[in-house]
Motif scaffolding. Sequence first.
Motif, short mmCIF file in Angstrom:
data_model
loop_
_atom_site.label_atom_id
_atom_site.label_comp_id
_atom_site.label_asym_id
_atom_site.label_seq_id
_atom_site.Cartn_x
_atom_site.Cartn_y
_atom_site.Cartn_z
N ILE A 291 0.82 -1.21 0.00
CA ILE A 291 0.00 0.00 0.00
C ILE A 291 0.86 1.26 0.00
O ILE A 291 0.35 2.37 0.16
N ALA A 292 2.16 1.11 -0.22
CA ALA A 292 3.04 2.28 -0.24
C ALA A 292 2.65 3.25 -1.35
O ALA A 292 2.93 4.45 -1.25
N PHE A 293 2.02 2.77 -2.41
CA PHE A 293 1.64 3.62 -3.54
C PHE A 293 0.53 4.59 -3.19
O PHE A 293 0.35 5.61 -3.87
N TYR A 294 -0.24 4.31 -2.14
CA TYR A 294 -1.46 5.08 -1.91
C TYR A 294 -1.21 6.29 -1.04
O TYR A 294 -0.56 6.21 0.01
N GLY A 295 -1.74 7.41 -1.47
CA GLY A 295 -1.62 8.67 -0.76
C GLY A 295 -2.34 9.73 -1.56
O GLY A 295 -3.17 9.42 -2.43
#
Length: 410
Positions: A291-295
């Motif tokens: 989930i590092a891609f989400y922001g």
Amino acid sequence: MSAAELADAVNDAIGEFTGKKGTTSERTVFRWLSGENQWPQERQRRALEIVTGLPILALGFVPRGKSKPDPALPEDPDVHRRRFFGATAGTVAAAAIPISPASARPSRVGTHDVIRLRDRVERLVAQDAQRGGHGLERAALDGAAEALGLQRKSTTQRVRQRLFALASDFTATAAWSLIDAGQLEGAGRHLDRALTLAGLAQDSEMAMQVWNLRAMLARQRHEYAEAVAAAQAAHATAIARRSPLHTSLAHARTAVGLAHSGDTRAALSFLGRAEEALSKADLTQPRSTWIAFYGPAELHSLTAIVRDVVGQPAEAEAASHRALAALPESYRRNRAHTTARLALAQLHQGDVEQACDTSGAVFTIMEGAPLPGRMRQLLGDFQRDLIAQAPSAHIAHEWTDRYRTEWSRS
């Protein structure tokens, strides 16, 4: 590494040089973190040096009887301790442990194997961000097979569950590889397997990862009711109930599914919920690799999709610009995908020449790497809409002729 994983790694290291596994607990790790215990026991100090590859003083610990740090240290030890333990709070500290050749590794399965495999997952995710998920399926399935093979040899329930979770993560990555490549037939089977493994791991975050990908797969198949149901299943996971970041992603996926289903009002409502949840998330905290891609950048990108689908291309264009401004440079594939979305939004406003110029940037961004199948499909949508909306057939033919070479080379 979490506090529990660090405790396990220390205990494993103690076991390697004493013959008896250590008894370091999570509470002990938290006492190190807070500074309550500034000088661990001798065995723990030695184990920490093995685990991190750093001298004990460099980690910020202070020998008993000293009122201040060793003058050789360039910074306050609390700074080192915060930096080190900040890394242990997430899943990005795998690089802290040198990876030894297989022949040099202990024969007993433990936390060191978990960290080594997690590092492989992170490398796959980094490769995906650069060039797309296509071509990663085999490597991901090999990682899953290794995790399951080690799981059969492990001696503790905690390690078994972590290996099941890693197998789920690898298998979900294999599914994503097929989704991104536009090869949808086998993706569903991988996701079914990944969900089973997440259940065996009792890991709600891995389960949410699977439901998130299931929503994406259903949308690619134009099965929009299933996409909404999968996104809502993601929202029902335990991790989404306690994490605003995960809640926001689930709401955003729901909004995309509802937009494609024709329910504009509900889609915009869920977009608002996604924005509200993200505003409550602490984006400085370490997070799982998947989930590092989400922001903010990804939410802007998903907003652009929703706004364009519901017939608001001007708002979609603005959201695309915000997404591109916020995207980290390392997310090359996402940047290219968002650029293609921007071109579509411009085209849907009748700005044909600008849209053609913008779409050409996709090939520049992805130069040197093949276009993922999902991106090819998006550019195919652009070409069809261009043919339908261009004031003359000449413009559409010119665009096709201009980029045919790049498209075929990709």
